[in-house]
Design an enzyme around this catalytic site. Structure first.
Site, PDB file in Angstrom:
ATOM      1  N   LEU A  15       0.819  -1.211   0.000  1.00 50.44           N
ATOM      2  CA  LEU A  15       0.000   0.000   0.000  1.00 50.44           C
ATOM      3  C   LEU A  15       0.855   1.263   0.000  1.00 50.44           C
ATOM      4  O   LEU A  15       0.342   2.371   0.056  1.00 50.44           O
ATOM      5  CB  LEU A  15      -0.942  -0.018   1.216  1.00 50.44           C
ATOM      6  CG  LEU A  15      -1.984  -1.145   1.172  1.00 50.44           C
ATOM      7  CD1 LEU A  15      -2.793  -1.193   2.458  1.00 50.44           C
ATOM      8  CD2 LEU A  15      -2.922  -0.988  -0.018  1.00 50.44           C
ATOM      9  N   LYS A  66      15.429  -6.506   2.538  1.00 52.18           N
ATOM     10  CA  LYS A  66      15.941  -5.450   3.427  1.00 52.18           C
ATOM     11  C   LYS A  66      17.404  -5.657   3.823  1.00 52.18           C
ATOM     12  O   LYS A  66      18.106  -4.701   4.115  1.00 52.18           O
ATOM     13  CB  LYS A  66      15.067  -5.350   4.685  1.00 52.18           C
ATOM     14  CG  LYS A  66      13.692  -4.797   4.375  1.00 52.18           C
ATOM     15  CD  LYS A  66      12.848  -4.567   5.602  1.00 52.18           C
ATOM     16  CE  LYS A  66      11.467  -4.094   5.157  1.00 52.18           C
ATOM     17  NZ  LYS A  66      10.714  -3.442   6.197  1.00 52.18           N
ATOM     18  N   ASP A 102      12.045   2.032   9.575  1.00 54.90           N
ATOM     19  CA  ASP A 102      11.126   1.117  10.282  1.00 54.90           C
ATOM     20  C   ASP A 102      11.262   1.295  11.787  1.00 54.90           C
ATOM     21  O   ASP A 102      10.277   1.284  12.532  1.00 54.90           O
ATOM     22  CB  ASP A 102      11.455  -0.341   9.946  1.00 54.90           C
ATOM     23  CG  ASP A 102      11.003  -0.733   8.555  1.00 54.90           C
ATOM     24  OD1 ASP A 102       9.983  -0.200   8.089  1.00 54.90           O
ATOM     25  OD2 ASP A 102      11.678  -1.578   7.935  1.00 54.90           O
ATOM     26  N   ALA A 134      11.997 -13.643  13.952  1.00 61.40           N
ATOM     27  CA  ALA A 134      13.350 -13.094  13.782  1.00 61.40           C
ATOM     28  C   ALA A 134      13.572 -12.874  12.288  1.00 61.40           C
ATOM     29  O   ALA A 134      14.601 -13.219  11.740  1.00 61.40           O
ATOM     30  CB  ALA A 134      14.392 -14.046  14.363  1.00 61.40           C
ATOM     31  N   THR A 158      12.938 -20.887  13.721  1.00 62.16           N
ATOM     32  CA  THR A 158      14.323 -21.243  13.391  1.00 62.16           C
ATOM     33  C   THR A 158      15.238 -20.520  14.376  1.00 62.16           C
ATOM     34  O   THR A 158      15.510 -19.328  14.247  1.00 62.16           O
ATOM     35  CB  THR A 158      14.648 -20.818  11.939  1.00 62.16           C
ATOM     36  OG1 THR A 158      13.601 -21.290  11.094  1.00 62.16           O
ATOM     37  CG2 THR A 158      15.988 -21.352  11.474  1.00 62.16           C
TER      38      THR A 158
HETATM   39  P1  ATR Z   1      12.702 -13.581   6.299  1.00 60.22           P
HETATM   40  O1  ATR Z   1      12.807 -14.696   7.290  1.00 60.22           O
HETATM   41  O2  ATR Z   1      13.117 -13.968   4.915  1.00 60.22           O
HETATM   42  O3  ATR Z   1      13.288 -12.302   6.763  1.00 60.22           O
HETATM   43  P2  ATR Z   1      10.213 -12.493   6.926  1.00 60.22           P
HETATM   44  O4  ATR Z   1       8.893 -12.523   6.206  1.00 60.22           O
HETATM   45  O5  ATR Z   1      10.822 -11.206   7.224  1.00 60.22           O
HETATM   46  O6  ATR Z   1      11.168 -13.371   6.078  1.00 60.22           O
HETATM   47  O7  ATR Z   1      10.092 -13.302   8.289  1.00 60.22           O
HETATM   48  C1  ATR Z   1       9.184 -14.276   8.482  1.00 60.22           C
HETATM   49  C2  ATR Z   1       9.141 -14.579   9.975  1.00 60.22           C
HETATM   50  O8  ATR Z   1       7.934 -15.296  10.245  1.00 60.22           O
HETATM   51  C3  ATR Z   1      10.269 -15.450  10.433  1.00 60.22           C
HETATM   52  O9  ATR Z   1      10.549 -15.161  11.785  1.00 60.22           O
HETATM   53  C4  ATR Z   1       9.661 -16.854  10.269  1.00 60.22           C
HETATM   54  O10 ATR Z   1      10.247 -17.851  11.057  1.00 60.22           O
HETATM   55  P3  ATR Z   1      11.482 -18.700  10.476  1.00 60.22           P
HETATM   56  O11 ATR Z   1      12.676 -17.833  10.659  1.00 60.22           O
HETATM   57  O12 ATR Z   1      11.524 -19.924  11.308  1.00 60.22           O
HETATM   58  O13 ATR Z   1      11.173 -18.982   9.037  1.00 60.22           O
HETATM   59  C5  ATR Z   1       8.278 -16.581  10.757  1.00 60.22           C
HETATM   60  N1  ATR Z   1       7.288 -17.566  10.280  1.00 60.22           N
HETATM   61  C6  ATR Z   1       6.671 -17.597   9.083  1.00 60.22           C
HETATM   62  N2  ATR Z   1       5.818 -18.634   9.012  1.00 60.22           N
HETATM   63  C7  ATR Z   1       5.897 -19.289  10.203  1.00 60.22           C
HETATM   64  C8  ATR Z   1       5.250 -20.428  10.768  1.00 60.22           C
HETATM   65  N3  ATR Z   1       4.332 -21.120  10.081  1.00 60.22           N
HETATM   66  N4  ATR Z   1       5.568 -20.807  12.028  1.00 60.22           N
HETATM   67  C9  ATR Z   1       6.489 -20.111  12.744  1.00 60.22           C
HETATM   68  N5  ATR Z   1       7.130 -19.012  12.268  1.00 60.22           N
HETATM   69  C10 ATR Z   1       6.844 -18.596  11.026  1.00 60.22           C
END
Ligand code: ATR
Length: 274
Positions: A15, A66, A102, A134, A158
């Site tokens: 947006l 980012k 941010d 994270a 993770t």
């Molecule tokens: P990126 O990890 O590439 O920076 P992001 O969209 O900024 O992507 O972050 C997604 C966040 O949501 C992460 O903390 C991710 O956890 P992981 O690091 O374990 O991937 C979390 N996330 C997304 N889907 C999830 C789920 N189904 N269960 C738990 N955590 C989830």
């Protein structure tokens, strides 16, 4: 024509163009336009070249670039360096600068919440803040909170990504995913869980029933109310979505590019609700 873009992948739902084009019109920047562009990591170099050649005057960066955009930039502002996260790019004195708005955007939002929720900056000092996730934006949240005091506990599916954050911010504590700290006052969702309708975070907060002192904050603003916030509202906890943070980060990006600090008035707020 002064062109500005937001890059990300996916980008359809951004947006940012709506907000920035509204301000460009409002402040009579007649030759300016703000567009969205879906990119792959291999396109980042070319985009920064376009900024260097002044074909593009400003870039907003969103998920998932980012961090990965950093190697293509000449300099980072203090906050981008601390968080290793860039959401705003511009050219100054022939250098391509990466900035992070941010963090200040979130910081302002929290400041505005103090009176609304009977908090003061001093009280935040004694708060336990539990951060879920994270991902790319989490370091900005930690950086904003760090300066306000408070104990920060973080949990991510993770764990290694939480450990990476601890390298940037050694004072944070890490908790295994699925658990919650014994004490917490503010719970912030920085994960993407909830972007898709019906998604739910599997952490049991039911012992916070009718506890009006707990604040649940979700960075997601679309949908307006994730399950994380809905469950908190039903428990009678306090809730807030990420709308104002989104608008605040946009305000500061606009300011970097144009020197104008735009108003966040009802008209802008309504643009997010269409
Ligand atoms: P990126 O990890 O590439 O920076 P992001 O969209 O900024 O992507 O972050 C997604 C966040 O949501 C992460 O903390 C991710 O956890 P992981 O690091 O374990 O991937 C979390 N996330 C997304 N889907 C999830 C789920 N189904 N269960 C738990 N955590 C989830």
């Amino acid at each position: 024509m002064r062109k500005y873009i937001v890059i990300g992948n996916p980008i359809t739902h951004s947006l940012s163009p709506r907000i920035h084009n509204h301000w460009m019109k409002k402040y009579h920047l007649v030759n300016s336009i703000y567009e969205k562009r879906k990119v792959e990591i291999k396109n980042l170099k070319q985009i920064i070249k376009e900024v260097r050649d002044e074909e593009i005057f400003g870039v907003n960066v969103t998920v998932p670039f980012k961090k990965s955009v950093i190697p293509f930039l000449d300099e980072l502002d203090v906050c981008a360096r601390e968080t290793q996260s860039v959401n705003t790019i511009y050219k100054k004195n022939n250098k391509i600068i990466g900035a992070n708005t941010d963090s200040i955007g979130f910081g302002d939002t929290i400041d505005d919440l103090y009176p609304q929720y009977g908090l003061t900056a001093k009280q935040l000092d004694e708060k336990h803040i539990f951060i879920l996730g994270a991902g790319g934006v989490t370091s900005s949240i930690i950086s904003a909170l760090k300066s306000k005091g408070g104990k920060i506990i973080i949990s991510n599916r993770t764990k290694s990504k939480a450990e990476e954050l601890k390298k940037l911010f050694p004072k944070i504590e890490i908790l295994d995913w699925g658990k919650k700290p014994k004490i917490c006052d503010i719970i912030i969702n920085t994960t993407s869980i909830g972007l898709i309708e019906g998604e739910k975070i599997n952490i049991d907060f039911s012992n916070y029933n009718k506890d009006k002192s707990k604040l649940f904050y979700d960075l997601i603003y679309n949908p307006k109310e994730t399950n994380f916030l809905k469950d908190a509202r039903l428990r009678e906890n306090k809730t807030k979505n990420g709308k104002m943070m989104f608008l605040n980060q946009a305000k500061y990006a606009f300011n970097i590019w144009t020197n104008i600090l735009p108003d966040i008035d009802d008209e802008v707020i309504k643009l997010l609700e269409k």
